[in-house]
Scaffold this motif. Structure first.
Motif, PDB file in Angstrom:
ATOM      1  N   VAL A 163       1.735   4.833  -2.936  1.00  0.00           N
ATOM      2  CA  VAL A 163       1.270   3.168  -2.633  1.00  0.00           C
ATOM      3  C   VAL A 163       0.069   3.174  -2.132  1.00  0.00           C
ATOM      4  CG1 VAL A 163       3.445   3.345  -1.810  1.00  0.00           C
ATOM      5  CG2 VAL A 163       1.931   4.062  -0.028  1.00  0.00           C
ATOM      6  N   THR A 164      -0.546   1.505  -2.804  1.00  0.00           N
ATOM      7  CA  THR A 164      -1.610   0.866  -2.234  1.00  0.00           C
ATOM      8  C   THR A 164      -1.687   0.057  -1.539  1.00  0.00           C
ATOM      9  OG1 THR A 164      -1.510  -0.447  -4.212  1.00  0.00           O
ATOM     10  CG2 THR A 164      -2.338   1.309  -5.220  1.00  0.00           C
ATOM     11  N   ASN A 165      -0.030  -0.316  -0.574  1.00  0.00           N
ATOM     12  CA  ASN A 165      -0.552  -0.851   0.082  1.00  0.00           C
ATOM     13  C   ASN A 165       0.808  -1.251   1.022  1.00  0.00           C
ATOM     14  OD1 ASN A 165       1.751  -2.387  -1.108  1.00  0.00           O
ATOM     15  ND2 ASN A 165      -0.030  -3.789  -2.447  1.00  0.00           N
ATOM     16  N   GLY A 166       1.018  -2.576   2.101  1.00  0.00           N
ATOM     17  CA  GLY A 166       2.374  -1.812   2.559  1.00  0.00           C
ATOM     18  C   GLY A 166       3.537  -2.357   2.126  1.00  0.00           C
ATOM     19  N   ASP A 167       3.319  -3.850   0.867  1.00  0.00           N
ATOM     20  CA  ASP A 167       4.901  -3.938   0.272  1.00  0.00           C
ATOM     21  C   ASP A 167       5.118  -3.189  -0.367  1.00  0.00           C
ATOM     22  OD1 ASP A 167       4.679  -6.680   1.754  1.00  0.00           O
ATOM     23  OD2 ASP A 167       3.369  -7.263  -0.149  1.00  0.00           O
ATOM     24  N   GLU A 168       3.837  -1.513  -0.805  1.00  0.00           N
ATOM     25  CA  GLU A 168       4.352  -1.208  -2.201  1.00  0.00           C
ATOM     26  C   GLU A 168       5.206   0.415  -1.509  1.00  0.00           C
ATOM     27  OE1 GLU A 168       1.734   0.486  -3.923  1.00  0.00           O
ATOM     28  OE2 GLU A 168       1.567  -1.473  -5.704  1.00  0.00           O
TER      29      GLU A 168
END
Length: 108
Positions: free
Chosen positions: A26-31
């Motif tokens: 993942v690359t961010n909090g949403d992912e």
């Protein structure tokens, strides 16, 4: 049968695939939040999350920590540790024992 999963930055977690661990780059909090939802649906018993990603999804981690499964373990990424994993272990030990066995302080 229960599984083990790891969530974090691609460069930090892909080595886990060689061990048979389900990797969720993942690359961010949403992912990361979406990956956690999938992990819970897939009956994963242990989920390792890199500390850098864990910073973005702390409320979701706190909710999972209220349950028996999955166990959430914070791990450093390839850049090093932020100290969050050790803080989590310290809090859990204090909750279970009532004293800080890691740093020698009673009741906090």
């Amino acid at each position: 049968m229960y599984k083990v999963a790891v969530v974090g930055e691609k460069d930090s977690i892909l080595g886990f695939k060689a061990l048979g661990v389900a990797a969720y780059p993942v690359t961010n909090g949403d992912e990361a939040a979406s990956a956690l939802q999938e992990i819970v649906r897939d009956k994963v018993a242990i989920v390792c999350i890199t500390e850098a990603i864990a910073q973005h999804i702390q409320p979701q981690i706190d909710e999972l920590n209220k349950k028996l499964i999955p166990a959430v373990v914070l791990i450093p990424n390839n850049q090093g540790t932020l100290g969050l994993g050790m803080q989590q272990i310290k809090r859990n030990a204090e909750k279970a024992i009532g004293a800080d066995i890691l740093f020698g302080k009673e009741g906090s």
